[in-house]
Structure formats: structure tokens, C-alpha cells
Motif scaffolding. Structure first.
Motif, PDB file in Angstrom:
ATOM      1  N   VAL A   1     -19.483 -48.524 -36.655  1.00 38.02           N
ATOM      2  CA  VAL A   1     -20.701 -47.748 -36.423  1.00 38.02           C
ATOM      3  C   VAL A   1     -20.633 -47.227 -34.992  1.00 38.02           C
ATOM      4  N   SER A   2     -21.217 -46.057 -34.762  1.00 38.73           N
ATOM      5  CA  SER A   2     -21.167 -45.472 -33.423  1.00 38.73           C
ATOM      6  C   SER A   2     -22.552 -45.005 -32.996  1.00 38.73           C
TER       7      SER A   2
ATOM      8  N   PRO B   1     -18.509 -52.406 -20.250  1.00 40.67           N
ATOM      9  CA  PRO B   1     -17.581 -51.615 -21.069  1.00 40.67           C
ATOM     10  C   PRO B   1     -17.302 -52.216 -22.439  1.00 40.67           C
ATOM     11  N   GLY B   2     -17.458 -53.551 -22.579  1.00 41.04           N
ATOM     12  CA  GLY B   2     -17.329 -54.132 -23.908  1.00 41.04           C
ATOM     13  C   GLY B   2     -16.467 -55.373 -23.975  1.00 41.04           C
TER      14      GLY B   2
ATOM     15  N   TRP C   1     -28.621 -44.771 -35.500  1.00 45.36           N
ATOM     16  CA  TRP C   1     -27.184 -44.971 -35.489  1.00 45.36           C
ATOM     17  C   TRP C   1     -26.489 -43.801 -36.180  1.00 45.36           C
ATOM     18  N   GLN C   2     -25.197 -43.663 -35.887  1.00 45.26           N
ATOM     19  CA  GLN C   2     -24.362 -42.616 -36.474  1.00 45.26           C
ATOM     20  C   GLN C   2     -23.119 -43.242 -37.086  1.00 45.26           C
ATOM     21  N   ASP C   3     -22.589 -42.581 -38.093  1.00 45.47           N
ATOM     22  CA  ASP C   3     -21.262 -42.905 -38.655  1.00 45.47           C
ATOM     23  C   ASP C   3     -21.093 -44.388 -38.974  1.00 45.47           C
TER      24      ASP C   3
ATOM     25  N   ASP D   1     -21.837 -47.654 -27.650  1.00 42.40           N
ATOM     26  CA  ASP D   1     -21.012 -46.521 -28.070  1.00 42.40           C
ATOM     27  C   ASP D   1     -20.387 -46.762 -29.430  1.00 42.40           C
ATOM     28  N   SER D   2     -19.841 -47.959 -29.655  1.00 36.92           N
ATOM     29  CA  SER D   2     -19.216 -48.226 -30.952  1.00 36.92           C
ATOM     30  C   SER D   2     -19.051 -49.720 -31.189  1.00 36.92           C
TER      31      SER D   2
END
Length: 446
Positions: free
Chosen positions: A253-254, A194-195, A278-280, A239-240
Motif C-alpha cells: 500500500v502507498s 525513513p523506515g 490510502w492509494q494502491d 510513503d509505502s
């Protein structure tokens, strides 16, 4: 002499009973042999990767009829945890040590194990700081005929790691599963995490990673399980990722995804490709972007790659430039190699951005020149390269003033040329001659 069938049946039953009674003993002996062989492989791998200060050894092996209790000491050099970190975290000196406490259960052709990776010394102090203990890291799995599997699970850990700076670290529970098959030398792994979060209460700053997952299927093509070259497919997703501190625009970044594919071609040479998307992506003073990058390689010999990687682990920059380092590189490039970037595209949410592609070919003569002692610019005669790229004119208009000035200067020098709604560049390197947009910039033969 006549033998009654009842005596024959009785004899068979007796033999079966004796064999059944012997199975736990034989299985236990096999379990001990296999377990110690695996620890010996781990010891050799640690030694090769981290030097003579890294080792693994069986401390106790108490074998019973159906169950065995064992302890294995895993020791890493003190340098793994730098002295500066120890001072800031107020940790003691000494090597990084774990005791692997395991309970083995013998079965016919299979050994199941379950236990914990128990910290000692400095690692115990660190884990206690995070609220963990002797059973925070669980290790279980099985060793069977032709297949081994292991599952690593951790508790949620959180605590103060730097009292002076008031920095806390939080690690969410992690699950890692790996399975290895002997018949086809195949390894599969899965990670679900989960991080983690690092936070400074004093600075009100934070680094955060969320939703980390990975999966890999690999096949061994050179070397051994702990020291080899693998090919196959892999995927890593995040995820981010984010970072924030007061007075500065947060960075984040997400939907980061990294895909890898590798194999062996008809010439028994390694091939591989990597795709990153990558996105955003949000950075201070830069428009939010999304993007993709692709890289491909081909032509490396698996055994040469293994030899070079082993050598590189013990070499510094000066060693790489030595005769041994040059010879290892020459062996790696003996049949030539290719490196390409089929796609690079970074763009804003509105679709404004830059991109390009490139191809590089290292000729077999490159290796011959290295073996002959050639260094520096003359080596470029054995390299062929083509590259092109462009930046949307509309993007330049929204860049910070300093970046806009750089673009205008590159255009003024002829490195960028306006084509439709882009500023583009084309580069070519062949026979030691570099040209940009059709104009020769330098020629090493002159």
C-alpha cells in the motif's frame, strides 16, 4: 553625614558582582530541582502504564558550578521483551534497562542537556546485535521557564536478530522532537523516520516500511503531562508498506495518510474526527484499490475519559464487565455520546467499489441502565443507529467466485437490494427494533 557618590556606585557594583557570581549556584540548584521533578513524573507515568516493575530514578547527580553530570536509571519489566523473543534472539533474562547519561549546562532561567540513552543488560545485548552501542541513542534539549524541549536521534541499526531463522532487522536513523509549554499546556511533536526492514534470508521474505513522518500539536485538558487527555491536530503519513514471500502475490500500500482533529465543545465535552486515506492497496486475489474512511465522536467528558483510561490499563475483559467497569463506562456516557462514519469508500483503479455511512447515538439513559445493573440486549433500547451502504455491481463481477457467491446470497436474503448499478442496504436501530431495508429483523420488546 555626607556619602560620596563614588561609594554608592562602588556598593552597587559590588552587589551586582555578588549577584552575578551567585547566578550559577542558584541556577544549578534550580536545575537539580527541575530535573529530579521531571524524573519523578516519568517514574509515576511508567508505574501507572506498566506496573510496579517499571521505574525511573536518578542514580548520580554530580553538580558543578556551570555544569552537572547525571545518570538516571530507567527500568522496564522483563515482560516487555517476551521470553519467546529472547529465546529466538538468544538474549539473556532480566529487566529491560537503560541508563540516561546527561550533561546539564546551567544558564539564567534555562537548562540545556545533552547525552545518550545507554543500554544495559538485555538491551545492550540487543543493541550490540544491531551494530549499536552506548552512543546509538542521543537525547538532547532544554528546560526553561515555562517551556521544555527534547530531541531524540538514533543511529542506523542493522543486524541479525534471529540466528535460527536468519532474520535481520534494519532501522533507519530516526529523529523525534517534542516541545511543551506550561502556560497553555501545549505539546508539539515531530517525527521523521525513513523506515525499517525485516528480512528472512532463509524464507526469502521481507516486510518493509518507508517514509514515516508525523506531526502533532496538542493541548492538555485533563490530567498531567505523562498521564492526561489531549486535544489538537495530528498527521501521520507513510510513503509505502509492503510484504513479500515466495509463491505468494506481494501485498503493498502507498501514500497512507491519517489525519486527526479533536477539541472541546461549548459543553466542555470532547469532540474528535479521524480521516484515513490510502492509494494502491494490493492484496492477493483482490483488485488493487484506493480508499478513504472518516470517523467522528462527540460527547465524552475529559475527566471521565481520563478515569476510564486509567482503569482500563489495569483491567481485563472480565473486569470491564464488573461493577467497577460498568460504573466507569456509565460515567463516560453520562451525557450521551455520538459516533459517526460520514464516509467510507473503497474502489478499484477503474472506479468500481463500495462505500457507506453510519450514525450512532447513545442516549443518556444508557448510563442509567448500566448503573441499575442492566446488561445485554435491553441496553439497545437506549441506542439509535442509522447506516447505509452499497457495492457497485461491476465490482462484484470481478471478485473471486467465493465473494461473488456471498453477495448473491445476501441479495437473496434481502440484505442487499439492487438499485441502479449498485447493491445497497439500509439499516435502522431505534427503540430496540432493528430493520433492514424497511423490514423488521428483530424486536427485543417481543
Amino acid at each position: 553625614m555626607k556619602i560620596s557618590w563614588r561609594w554608592l556606585v562602588g556598593a552597587v557594583l559590588l552587589l551586582v558582582g555578588l549577584a552575578a557570581a551567585a547566578v550559577p549556584v542558584i541556577s544549578g540548584m534550580q536545575a537539580e530541582r527541575v530535573f529530579k521533578e521531571q524524573v519523578a513524573l516519568m517514574d509515576a507515568s511508567l508505574n501507572a502504564e506498566l506496573g510496579p516493575g517499571a521505574r525511573a530514578a536518578v542514580s548520580t547527580y554530580d553538580r558543578g558550578l556551570y555544569r552537572t553530570d547525571t545518570q538516571t536509571r530507567i527500568e522496564l519489566p522483563a515482560e516487555v521483551l517476551p521470553r519467546s523473543w529472547r529465546r529466538s534472539m538468544e538474549l539473556p533474562d532480566g529487566p529491560v534497562v537503560f541508563m540516561l547519561d546527561q550533561q546539564l549546562r546551567h544558564g539564567l532561567g534555562r537548562i540545556n542537556f545533552d547525552g545518550y540513552l545507554r543500554p544495559e543488560g538485555v538491551t545492550e545485548a540487543l543493541l550490540n546485535r544491531l551494530g549499536g552501542g552506548a552512543e546509538s541513542i542521543r537525547l538532547q534539549g532544554a528546560m526553561g521557564v515555562g517551556e521544555q524541549s527534547v530531541t531524540l536521534e538514533t543511529d542506523r541499526l542493522s543486524g541479525l536478530i534471529d540466528p535460527l531463522q536468519a532474520i535481520t532487522l534494519t532501522l533507519e536513523p530516526l529523529v523525534f522532537v517534542a516541545t511543551y509549554r506550561d502556560a497553555d499546556a501545549a505539546l508539539t511533536t515531530d517525527l521523521d523516520w525513513p523506515g525499517a526492514v525485516i528480512r528472512s534470508e532463509r524464507e526469502e521474505a521481507e516486510l518493509r516500511a518507508e517514509g514515516i513522518q508525523s506531526a502533532m500539536t496538542g493541548r492538555l485538558v485533563a490530567g498531567s503531562l505523562f498521564d492526561g487527555v489531549w486535544v489538537g491536530d495530528s498527521e501521520l503519513t507513510v510513503d509505502s508498506l509492503s510484504a513479500r514471500q515466495p509463491g505468494v502475490q506481494p501485498a503493498s500500500v502507498s501514500d497512507v495518510k491519517l489525519l486527526g482533529r479533536s477539541g472541546v465543545d461549548e459543553r466542555e465535552k470532547l469532540t474528535g474526527e479521524v480521516e484515513l486515506t490510502w492509494q494502491d492497496l494490493s492484496l492477493p486475489d483482490v483488485p488493487t484499490t484506493r480508499g478513504e474512511l472518516g470517523v467522528r465522536v462527540a460527547g465524552f467528558d475529559p475527566e471521565a475519559m481520563l478515569a476510564f483510561s486509567r482503569l482500563a490499563q489495569t483491567m481485563n475483559e472480565a473486569d470491564i464487565e464488573s461493577f467497577a467497569g460498568q460504573a466507569a463506562i456509565a460515567d463516560l456516557l453520562a451525557d450521551g455520546a455520538t459516533l459517526s462514519m460520514p464516509v467510507l469508500r473503497v474502489e478499484s483503479v477503474a472506479g468500481q467499489g463500495f462505500g457507506g455511512s453510519a450514525n450512532l447515538l447513545v442516549q443518556p439513559q444508557f448510563a442509567d441502565q448500566l448503573r441499575a445493573g442492566v446488561t445485554g440486549m435491553p441496553l439497545l433500547r437506549s441506542i439509535e443507529m442509522e447506516a447505509e451502504g452499497g457495492i457497485d455491481a461491476a465490482l462484484i463481477d470481478v471478485l473471486p467466485a467465493e465473494q461473488q457467491l456471498w453477495a448473491r446470497q445476501l441479495e437473496g436474503f434481502g440484505l442487499l437490494r439492487r438499485e441502479d448499478d449498485q447493491l445497497r442496504a439500509r439499516m435502522n436501530l431505534s427503540g430496540g427494533v432493528l430493520s433492514v431495508n424497511g423490514l423488521t429483523w428483530w424486536d427485543i420488546s417481543r
